[in-house]
Design a protein around this motif. Structure first.
Motif, PDB file in Angstrom:
ATOM      1  N   LEU A 179       0.912  -1.402  -0.039  1.00  0.00           N
ATOM      2  CA  LEU A 179      -0.232  -0.011  -0.060  1.00  0.00           C
ATOM      3  C   LEU A 179       0.903   1.137  -0.101  1.00  0.00           C
ATOM      4  CD1 LEU A 179      -1.668  -2.388   1.510  1.00  0.00           C
ATOM      5  CD2 LEU A 179      -3.416  -0.403   2.150  1.00  0.00           C
ATOM      6  N   ALA A 180       1.753   1.331   0.604  1.00  0.00           N
ATOM      7  CA  ALA A 180       2.762   2.348   0.995  1.00  0.00           C
ATOM      8  C   ALA A 180       3.579   2.654  -0.114  1.00  0.00           C
ATOM      9  CB  ALA A 180       3.526   2.278   2.203  1.00  0.00           C
ATOM     10  N   LYS A 181       4.060   1.419  -0.651  1.00  0.00           N
ATOM     11  CA  LYS A 181       5.042   1.356  -1.733  1.00  0.00           C
ATOM     12  C   LYS A 181       4.508   1.826  -3.130  1.00  0.00           C
ATOM     13  CE  LYS A 181       7.480  -2.391  -4.304  1.00  0.00           C
ATOM     14  NZ  LYS A 181       7.969  -3.709  -4.063  1.00  0.00           N
ATOM     15  N   THR A 182       3.251   1.370  -3.385  1.00  0.00           N
ATOM     16  CA  THR A 182       2.610   1.799  -4.608  1.00  0.00           C
ATOM     17  C   THR A 182       2.088   3.417  -4.691  1.00  0.00           C
ATOM     18  OG1 THR A 182       0.705   0.838  -3.900  1.00  0.00           O
ATOM     19  CG2 THR A 182       1.937  -0.468  -5.342  1.00  0.00           C
ATOM     20  N   SER A 183       1.847   3.671  -3.365  1.00  0.00           N
ATOM     21  CA  SER A 183       1.497   5.077  -3.014  1.00  0.00           C
ATOM     22  C   SER A 183       2.479   6.185  -3.051  1.00  0.00           C
ATOM     23  CB  SER A 183       0.690   5.384  -1.733  1.00  0.00           C
ATOM     24  OG  SER A 183      -0.382   4.453  -1.499  1.00  0.00           O
ATOM     25  N   ALA A 184       3.555   5.528  -2.688  1.00  0.00           N
ATOM     26  CA  ALA A 184       4.929   6.628  -2.900  1.00  0.00           C
ATOM     27  C   ALA A 184       5.247   6.797  -4.279  1.00  0.00           C
ATOM     28  CB  ALA A 184       6.072   5.733  -2.083  1.00  0.00           C
ATOM     29  N   LYS A 185       5.055   5.747  -4.987  1.00  0.00           N
ATOM     30  CA  LYS A 185       5.506   5.464  -6.456  1.00  0.00           C
ATOM     31  C   LYS A 185       4.553   6.437  -7.262  1.00  0.00           C
ATOM     32  CE  LYS A 185       9.040   3.141  -7.263  1.00  0.00           C
ATOM     33  NZ  LYS A 185      10.280   3.849  -7.310  1.00  0.00           N
ATOM     34  N   LEU A 186       3.195   6.432  -6.778  1.00  0.00           N
ATOM     35  CA  LEU A 186       2.127   7.075  -7.554  1.00  0.00           C
ATOM     36  C   LEU A 186       2.416   8.953  -7.146  1.00  0.00           C
ATOM     37  CD1 LEU A 186      -0.984   5.374  -7.230  1.00  0.00           C
ATOM     38  CD2 LEU A 186       0.148   5.972  -9.231  1.00  0.00           C
ATOM     39  N   ALA A 187       2.869   9.093  -5.920  1.00  0.00           N
ATOM     40  CA  ALA A 187       3.537  10.478  -5.589  1.00  0.00           C
ATOM     41  C   ALA A 187       4.646  10.993  -6.550  1.00  0.00           C
ATOM     42  CB  ALA A 187       3.971  10.660  -4.261  1.00  0.00           C
ATOM     43  N   LEU A 189       5.081   9.908  -9.728  1.00  0.00           N
ATOM     44  CA  LEU A 189       4.339  10.129 -10.921  1.00  0.00           C
ATOM     45  C   LEU A 189       3.804  11.360 -11.120  1.00  0.00           C
ATOM     46  CD1 LEU A 189       3.729   8.066 -13.447  1.00  0.00           C
ATOM     47  CD2 LEU A 189       1.509   7.853 -12.628  1.00  0.00           C
ATOM     48  N   ALA A 190       3.084  11.761 -10.051  1.00  0.00           N
ATOM     49  CA  ALA A 190       2.400  13.050 -10.004  1.00  0.00           C
ATOM     50  C   ALA A 190       3.395  14.357  -9.995  1.00  0.00           C
ATOM     51  CB  ALA A 190       1.736  13.262  -8.791  1.00  0.00           C
ATOM     52  N   GLU A 191       4.537  13.914  -9.288  1.00  0.00           N
ATOM     53  CA  GLU A 191       5.643  15.117  -9.486  1.00  0.00           C
ATOM     54  C   GLU A 191       6.348  15.245 -10.651  1.00  0.00           C
ATOM     55  OE1 GLU A 191       8.756  14.099  -6.370  1.00  0.00           O
ATOM     56  OE2 GLU A 191       7.200  14.045  -4.598  1.00  0.00           O
ATOM     57  N   ALA A 192       6.256  14.082 -11.418  1.00  0.00           N
ATOM     58  CA  ALA A 192       6.850  14.228 -12.812  1.00  0.00           C
ATOM     59  C   ALA A 192       5.637  14.863 -13.677  1.00  0.00           C
ATOM     60  CB  ALA A 192       7.335  12.693 -13.224  1.00  0.00           C
ATOM     61  N   GLY A 193       4.507  15.264 -13.067  1.00  0.00           N
ATOM     62  CA  GLY A 193       3.515  15.786 -13.984  1.00  0.00           C
ATOM     63  C   GLY A 193       2.761  14.604 -15.199  1.00  0.00           C
ATOM     64  N   ILE A 194       2.957  13.396 -14.631  1.00  0.00           N
ATOM     65  CA  ILE A 194       2.334  12.359 -15.897  1.00  0.00           C
ATOM     66  C   ILE A 194       1.035  11.943 -15.145  1.00  0.00           C
ATOM     67  CG2 ILE A 194       2.876   9.980 -16.492  1.00  0.00           C
ATOM     68  CD1 ILE A 194       5.947  10.633 -16.034  1.00  0.00           C
ATOM     69  N   PRO A 195       0.023  11.834 -16.049  1.00  0.00           N
ATOM     70  CA  PRO A 195      -1.370  11.502 -15.749  1.00  0.00           C
ATOM     71  C   PRO A 195      -1.449  10.258 -15.304  1.00  0.00           C
ATOM     72  CG  PRO A 195      -1.291  12.568 -18.042  1.00  0.00           C
ATOM     73  CD  PRO A 195       0.157  12.245 -17.619  1.00  0.00           C
ATOM     74  N   TYR A 196      -2.479  10.150 -14.217  1.00  0.00           N
ATOM     75  CA  TYR A 196      -2.728   8.674 -13.694  1.00  0.00           C
ATOM     76  C   TYR A 196      -4.254   8.673 -13.778  1.00  0.00           C
ATOM     77  CZ  TYR A 196      -3.705   5.200 -10.074  1.00  0.00           C
ATOM     78  OH  TYR A 196      -4.356   4.187  -9.354  1.00  0.00           O
ATOM     79  N   ILE A 197      -4.716   7.660 -14.302  1.00  0.00           N
ATOM     80  CA  ILE A 197      -6.242   7.413 -14.463  1.00  0.00           C
ATOM     81  C   ILE A 197      -6.291   6.149 -13.690  1.00  0.00           C
ATOM     82  CG2 ILE A 197      -8.353   7.085 -15.716  1.00  0.00           C
ATOM     83  CD1 ILE A 197      -6.948   9.676 -16.597  1.00  0.00           C
ATOM     84  N   SER A 198      -7.343   6.160 -12.608  1.00  0.00           N
ATOM     85  CA  SER A 198      -7.710   4.922 -11.886  1.00  0.00           C
ATOM     86  C   SER A 198      -9.034   4.708 -12.451  1.00  0.00           C
ATOM     87  CB  SER A 198      -7.395   5.089 -10.389  1.00  0.00           C
ATOM     88  OG  SER A 198      -8.051   4.018  -9.711  1.00  0.00           O
ATOM     89  N   LEU A 199      -8.995   3.180 -12.666  1.00  0.00           N
ATOM     90  CA  LEU A 199     -10.402   2.490 -13.035  1.00  0.00           C
ATOM     91  C   LEU A 199     -10.726   1.368 -12.009  1.00  0.00           C
ATOM     92  CD1 LEU A 199     -12.790   1.881 -14.768  1.00  0.00           C
ATOM     93  CD2 LEU A 199     -11.458   0.418 -16.279  1.00  0.00           C
ATOM     94  N   CYS A 200     -11.731   1.621 -11.333  1.00  0.00           N
ATOM     95  CA  CYS A 200     -12.261   0.667 -10.310  1.00  0.00           C
ATOM     96  C   CYS A 200     -13.226  -0.165 -11.142  1.00  0.00           C
ATOM     97  CB  CYS A 200     -12.849   1.348  -9.063  1.00  0.00           C
ATOM     98  SG  CYS A 200     -11.788   2.395  -8.158  1.00  0.00           S
ATOM     99  N   THR A 201     -13.160  -1.743 -10.826  1.00  0.00           N
ATOM    100  CA  THR A 201     -13.884  -2.424 -11.453  1.00  0.00           C
ATOM    101  C   THR A 201     -14.495  -3.308 -10.353  1.00  0.00           C
ATOM    102  OG1 THR A 201     -12.445  -4.214 -12.164  1.00  0.00           O
ATOM    103  CG2 THR A 201     -12.722  -2.209 -13.645  1.00  0.00           C
ATOM    104  N   ASP A 202     -15.362  -4.310 -10.707  1.00  0.00           N
ATOM    105  CA  ASP A 202     -16.238  -5.040  -9.584  1.00  0.00           C
ATOM    106  C   ASP A 202     -15.425  -6.176  -9.246  1.00  0.00           C
ATOM    107  OD1 ASP A 202     -18.652  -5.395  -8.106  1.00  0.00           O
ATOM    108  OD2 ASP A 202     -18.607  -7.369  -9.287  1.00  0.00           O
ATOM    109  N   ALA A 213      -6.061   2.395  -5.755  1.00  0.00           N
ATOM    110  CA  ALA A 213      -7.250   2.557  -6.474  1.00  0.00           C
ATOM    111  C   ALA A 213      -8.175   4.135  -6.382  1.00  0.00           C
ATOM    112  CB  ALA A 213      -8.330   1.600  -5.898  1.00  0.00           C
ATOM    113  N   MET A 214      -7.673   4.727  -5.390  1.00  0.00           N
ATOM    114  CA  MET A 214      -8.223   6.127  -4.999  1.00  0.00           C
ATOM    115  C   MET A 214      -7.493   7.194  -5.260  1.00  0.00           C
ATOM    116  SD  MET A 214     -11.546   5.896  -4.451  1.00  0.00           S
ATOM    117  CE  MET A 214     -12.588   4.456  -4.639  1.00  0.00           C
ATOM    118  N   LEU A 215      -6.314   6.981  -5.738  1.00  0.00           N
ATOM    119  CA  LEU A 215      -5.238   8.247  -5.854  1.00  0.00           C
ATOM    120  C   LEU A 215      -5.076   8.583  -7.254  1.00  0.00           C
ATOM    121  CD1 LEU A 215      -2.670   6.508  -3.764  1.00  0.00           C
ATOM    122  CD2 LEU A 215      -3.970   8.568  -2.885  1.00  0.00           C
ATOM    123  N   GLY A 216      -6.188   8.427  -8.372  1.00  0.00           N
ATOM    124  CA  GLY A 216      -6.008   8.659  -9.676  1.00  0.00           C
ATOM    125  C   GLY A 216      -6.118  10.549  -9.807  1.00  0.00           C
ATOM    126  N   ASP A 217      -5.605  10.879 -10.667  1.00  0.00           N
ATOM    127  CA  ASP A 217      -5.876  12.331 -11.143  1.00  0.00           C
ATOM    128  C   ASP A 217      -7.473  12.272 -11.241  1.00  0.00           C
ATOM    129  OD1 ASP A 217      -3.198  13.099 -10.851  1.00  0.00           O
ATOM    130  OD2 ASP A 217      -2.892  12.280 -12.851  1.00  0.00           O
TER     131      ASP A 217
END
Length: 286
Positions: A179-187, A189-202, A213-217
Motif C-alpha cells: 500500500l505504502a510502496k505503490t502510493s509512494a510511487k504514484l507520488a 508519478l504526480a511530481e513528474a507531471g504524468i497523468p494517472y487514471i484509476s479505473l475501479c471495476t467489480d 485505487a483512490m489516488l488517480g488524477d
C-alpha cells in the motif's frame, strides 16, 4: 411396438472417446437471468446487451479493449511470488500459487503492459480477480511500482485497473507494505507531471481501495461495480447502523464524491484517452 423402436442391446454402446461434450462457455447467464451467447458478449465488450450487466473480465480482455489492434509489450512477465513466511492454512501457500498459476495461466494477480491506445503510448496495470481473488501481494506491488517507473522514465500516462479482494493474507505484513510502496510511487508519478487514471471495476475492496485505487488524477468506475474498504456485513457490525440502499456501488460513491465518472465499458477507450488529453492539455483525439 415396432422393432425399430426396441433397443436390441442393453446399456449405452457409444465408446467414451466418441462421446461429444457440449462445448463449455457457449452461453452466459447474467445475474438478472438474461442469457447471452458468448460470441455476442465478446462483441459487446463483455456487457450483457439486455440488462447492461458488466461481466467480470481480466487483463486479457481489458488489453483487447484498450490497446490498438490488441498489440502491446508485457512488462515484467516472469515475476512470481515466493513464500518467505512458509505460510500454511488449509493448503500451503506455495501449493496455492502453483494451483492458481495452472488454473489461470497467469503468474500473479496483476499484468502490466505498454502499447498504443488511440495512437498514443499508454502503460496499463490490470488486476486479475481469477488469481487468488485478485489479492495484492509483493509481486502485485512490485509489478505496479515497476510499471510506474517505466511511465516516469518514458513519460507515458499510466492507467491502473483495480479488481481485488484486498491484501493477500498469506504474505501478512509484506502485502500491507505494498500500500505504502505503490502510493509512494504514484507520488513520484504526480511530481513528474504524468497523468494517472484509476479505473475501479467489480470488486475493488480492501487494501487496493486504501491505496492506489483512490489516488488517480481522475477516478473512474464501471457501472454497478462494488467499491469499498470492508464488506457491507463488517461495516454494519462495526457501526451498528443500517446501511443505505446501494451502499458501496459505483453510483452511490459517485453521488458522494468518491468517484469522478462512471464509464460504460464500450466507451472506456475513448473516455480514458479523453481524460489524458485534457490533463495534458493536448488536442482531443477523435
Amino acid at each position: 411396438m415396432s422393432s425399430w423402436f426396441k433397443r436390441k442391446e442393453k446399456g449405452i454402446q457409444t465408446a467414451t472417446d466418441q462421446k461429444k461434450d457440449t462445448p463449455k462457455g457457449l452461453w452466459y447467464k447474467s445475474p438478472t437471468g438474461k442469457i447471452v451467447e458468448s460470441d455476442e458478449l465478446a462483441k459487446n465488450f463483455y456487457v450483457s446487451p439486455e440488462d447492461d450487466y458488466h461481466v467480470r473480465i481480466g487483463s486479457k480482455e481489458y488489453f483487447e479493449i484498450l490497446f490498438d489492434d490488441n498489440k502491446y509489450k508485457e512488462l515484467d512477465a516472469k515475476l512470481s511470488s515466493k513464500d518467505p513466511l512458509k505460510f500454511e492454512d488449509t493448503k500451503k501457500y506455495v501449493d496455492r500459487l502453483a494451483a492458481a498459476e495452472k488454473k489461470t495461466g497467469l503468474k500473479d494477480a496483476v499484468k502490466t503492459a505498454v502499447g498504443k491506445s488511440q495512437g498514443k503510448n499508454l502503460v496499463i496495470a490490470c488486476m486479475d480477480f481469477s488469481f487468488i481473488g485478485g489479492s495484492m501481494g509483493s509481486v502485485v506491488g512490485e509489478k505496479i511500482a515497476r510499471a510506474i517507473d517505466y511511465s516516469i522514465k518514458k513519460k507515458i500516462p499510466f492507467l491502473m485497473i483495480s479488481k481485488s479482494g484486498g491484501a493477500r493474507m498469506m504474505e501478512a505484513a509484506l502485502s500491507l507494505m505494498q500500500l505504502a510502496k505503490t502510493s509512494a510511487k504514484l507520488a513520484q508519478l504526480a511530481e513528474a507531471g504524468i497523468p494517472y487514471i484509476s479505473l475501479c471495476t467489480d470488486p475493488t475492496t480492501g487494501g487496493t481501495t486504501a491505496s492506489y485505487a483512490m489516488l488517480g488524477d481522475i477516478n473512474i468506475s464501471e457501472p454497478g461495480a462494488l467499491i469499498g474498504f470492508a464488506g457491507p456485513r463488517v461495516v454494519k457490525e462495526a457501526t451498528g447502523k443500517e446501511l443505505p440502499e446501494g451502499f458501496q456501488t459505483a453510483e452511490f460513491l459517485q453521488e458522494h464524491g468518491f468517484l469522478d465518472f462512471i464509464v460504460h465499458r464500450r466507451d472506456l477507450k475513448k473516455k480514458i484517452n479523453l481524460y489524458i488529453d485534457l490533463i495534458e492539455n493536448n488536442p482531443v483525439r477523435k
